[in-house]
Scaffold this active site. Structure first.
Site, PDB file in Angstrom:
ATOM      1  N   THR A  43       0.830  -1.209   0.000  1.00  0.00           N
ATOM      2  CA  THR A  43       0.000   0.000   0.000  1.00  0.00           C
ATOM      3  C   THR A  43       0.865   1.259   0.000  1.00  0.00           C
ATOM      4  OG1 THR A  43      -0.227  -0.140   2.408  1.00  0.00           O
ATOM      5  CG2 THR A  43      -1.987  -1.097   1.093  1.00  0.00           C
ATOM      6  N   HIS A  56      -0.007 -16.707  -5.318  1.00  0.00           N
ATOM      7  CA  HIS A  56      -1.128 -16.311  -6.179  1.00  0.00           C
ATOM      8  C   HIS A  56      -0.675 -15.864  -7.566  1.00  0.00           C
ATOM      9  CE1 HIS A  56      -3.417 -15.454  -2.167  1.00  0.00           C
ATOM     10  NE2 HIS A  56      -3.358 -16.733  -2.458  1.00  0.00           N
ATOM     11  N   CYS A  76      -0.222 -18.900 -21.598  1.00  0.00           N
ATOM     12  CA  CYS A  76      -1.279 -19.690 -22.225  1.00  0.00           C
ATOM     13  C   CYS A  76      -1.682 -20.791 -21.247  1.00  0.00           C
ATOM     14  CB  CYS A  76      -0.787 -20.286 -23.542  1.00  0.00           C
ATOM     15  SG  CYS A  76      -1.933 -21.514 -24.218  1.00  0.00           S
ATOM     16  N   CYS A 130      -1.562 -21.855 -30.198  1.00  0.00           N
ATOM     17  CA  CYS A 130      -1.994 -23.247 -30.028  1.00  0.00           C
ATOM     18  C   CYS A 130      -3.504 -23.363 -29.842  1.00  0.00           C
ATOM     19  CB  CYS A 130      -1.272 -23.890 -28.843  1.00  0.00           C
ATOM     20  SG  CYS A 130      -1.984 -23.462 -27.226  1.00  0.00           S
ATOM     21  N   ASN A 189       0.899  -6.041  11.087  1.00  0.00           N
ATOM     22  CA  ASN A 189      -0.329  -5.784  10.331  1.00  0.00           C
ATOM     23  C   ASN A 189      -1.139  -4.713  11.043  1.00  0.00           C
ATOM     24  OD1 ASN A 189      -1.909  -6.711   7.975  1.00  0.00           O
ATOM     25  ND2 ASN A 189      -3.472  -7.184   9.507  1.00  0.00           N
TER      26      ASN A 189
END
Length: 253
Positions: free
Chosen positions: A33, A126, A134, A162, A225
């Site tokens: 951030t 992630h 692809c 492809c 955090n």
């Protein structure tokens, strides 16, 4: 222990870092951030403005694939110039000092690589949004190429030679987590002596299990955090100060 102020937080962090040989940082959206990239879940976060597209919908519909790429290019225009913040740079300093064998991240923004940590030593749970692949043959495509074809085709997402669909190299909702990345992250979590959970709400499983795994295997656990997490009571140190402020003293100059 919850640090009562920034000085206490930095002092506690310094003691733990100096006493550790194998530090594994685990980072979430909160570390980016400061670089101008909003997180996903907070009020005003990305998902309050742009609904994520499910993987099955991406596969099933040309319209959804087009919409996915439209959203990606909006993000590129807004955040493509982001630079590593103080948190990224501090972790890169610890990495260069030989303290960090590898880093686990939920982020897809490539900022850890940009800070100087080798891509091979970063486990991206992630994926990565700064290039595309692809889905069939795994050929890599650069975003500039995809955008050129997208615009030339009247905002229709291009397919691979492809015949497969081209998608950002990220893990979408409903898409299987990458097995190799999960195994590497597990190995790092089990083998470290200090686990730093930074800028993650620790609510997305199975990734949220890594701090617990590290702690159960004898590592000290630090959670940095802004908001409380479910694991705060297990942590050796909880820091709720700004991430950049807490980690800036560890940037090597």
């Amino acid at each position: 222990m919850i640090a009562t102020d920034l000085d206490t937080a930095v002092s506690g962090l310094r003691d733990l870092i100096e006493g550790s040989q194998r530090i594994v940082p685990f980072t979430g959206a909160g570390i980016s951030t400061e670089s101008g990239i909003p997180d996903f879940r907070s009020p005003g976060g990305i998902w309050t403005k742009m609904q994520p597209i499910q993987f099955d919908d991406f596969l099933a519909s040309q319209e959804m694939r087009d919409e996915s790429w439209r959203g990606r290019f909006v993000m590129e225009d807004k955040f493509g110039g982001a630079k590593p913040g103080r948190g990224h740079r501090a972790l890169a300093s610890l990495y260069r000092a030989g303290k960090v064998p590898g880093l686990i991240t939920q982020n897809i923004d490539n900022l850890h690589q940009a800070s100087g940590i080798a891509g091979n030593d970063i486990v991206e749970l992630h994926g990565n949004t700064t290039y595309a692949t692809c889905l069939d043959c795994a050929k890599r495509y650069e975003l500039a190429w995809v955008r050129e074809k997208f615009d030339a085709g009247g905002q229709r997402s291009p397919d691979c030679a492809c015949g497969g669909f081209i998608k950002t190299a990220t893990v979408s909702f409903g898409q299987a987590m990458p097995v190799e990345a999960m195994e590497r992250a597990e190995e790092l979590a089990r083998d470290c002596d200090l686990f730093l959970a930074i800028g993650s709400s620790l609510v997305v499983w199975p990734a949220a299990g890594f701090p617990l795994m590290a702690k159960r295997n004898g590592a000290a656990l630090v959670i940095i955090n802004r908001e409380p997490t479910e694991f705060d009571e297990l942590a050796d140190l909880v820091v709720r100060n700004d991430i950049g402020d807490a980690l800036a003293p560890f940037i090597a100059h």
